[in-house]
Design an enzyme around this catalytic site. Sequence first.
Site, PDB file in Angstrom:
ATOM      1  N   HIS A  82       1.122  -0.732  -0.062  1.00 35.09           N
ATOM      2  CA  HIS A  82      -0.064   0.122  -0.226  1.00 35.09           C
ATOM      3  C   HIS A  82       0.704   1.326  -0.023  1.00 35.09           C
ATOM      4  O   HIS A  82       0.067   2.403  -0.337  1.00 35.09           O
ATOM      5  CB  HIS A  82      -1.195  -0.230   1.110  1.00 35.09           C
ATOM      6  N   ASP A 135       0.101  -8.280   1.402  1.00 37.87           N
ATOM      7  CA  ASP A 135       0.396  -6.515   1.979  1.00 37.87           C
ATOM      8  C   ASP A 135       2.174  -5.846   1.788  1.00 37.87           C
ATOM      9  O   ASP A 135       3.066  -5.799   2.343  1.00 37.87           O
ATOM     10  CB  ASP A 135      -0.137  -6.188   2.813  1.00 37.87           C
ATOM     11  N   SER A 232       4.302   2.238   8.422  1.00 33.06           N
ATOM     12  CA  SER A 232       3.213   1.304   7.169  1.00 33.06           C
ATOM     13  C   SER A 232       4.607   0.777   6.486  1.00 33.06           C
ATOM     14  O   SER A 232       6.478   1.520   6.066  1.00 33.06           O
ATOM     15  CB  SER A 232       2.703   2.289   6.218  1.00 33.06           C
ATOM     16  N   GLY A 233       5.324  -0.386   6.136  1.00 33.42           N
ATOM     17  CA  GLY A 233       5.905  -1.082   5.753  1.00 33.42           C
ATOM     18  C   GLY A 233       7.456  -1.182   6.330  1.00 33.42           C
ATOM     19  O   GLY A 233       7.955  -2.121   6.350  1.00 33.42           O
TER      20      GLY A 233
END
Length: 276
Positions: A82, A135, A232-233
């Site tokens: 994402h 993801d 995120s990530g």
Amino acid sequence: MVAALIAALLGPLAPQAAALAPQAQAHDQDPDRAVIGGYPVRAASHPWVVALSSRDRFGSSRSGQFCGGALVGPRTAVTAAHCLSRNVLGVEPSQVRDLRVITGRGDLSGTSGKEIPVASVRVNPEYDSGTNKGDIAVLRLSSAVPQKSVIRMAEKNDPAYRAGTPADVFGWGDTTGSGSYATTLRAARVKVMEDAVCARAYPGSDKGTFDAATMLCAGVESGGRDACQGDSGGPLIASGKLVGLVSWGVGCGERGRPGVYTRVSAVAHVVRAQGG
């Protein structure tokens, strides 16, 4: 509401809002994942933690950081799929002229470490933006890092995935849940949670749906330690191995709402297909 939860991961853009495309700005105030209840750590001690950067898209503040990632090979980094969506970048990844992976820079206001251009991007073809299954995205670097900077991915059935295993999540994200972004790398100590606990926390509908085959949860029962906006990530490390990537959740550090991570063993084949 699942789509809204996924959109909530775009919070890393808030500090650079003036530099964003309109598509990304719409998500700035949404709750996300950041390092809540954490502490500063040295990048040199955790060389596999990287920052994704684009000054062209996000401005020069904090080195243009917008997501985190991990080095899993000398020329291979992984992050959340994402993070490379049009909603985050405002354009397709191929149109980002200065996409880089920053290594060895704990303080994003400094110039230490290296900024390595990304030669190619592969988003997991099985990634489902509606449920956030799968993801992960794989970044091929234009030059290699030393092998000692690489973290090993935990395979299926690795003891690191067992409930109760201590784990650490790393990032430069929001430290309070209210937009107080860290300049220096931070970590928070959490633990891997039972799948049943995660399923109760995220049973579907407006709370999102936990999928044990492709996701895992980590946190503490009382709340207060978690990933948040800007993380995120980023990597979740347990027993010295990469077990998860910061993916989604509700709020930051809320009791009964653990962070949800991409289960690395479920997507390792995507990395291997890219030679990582």
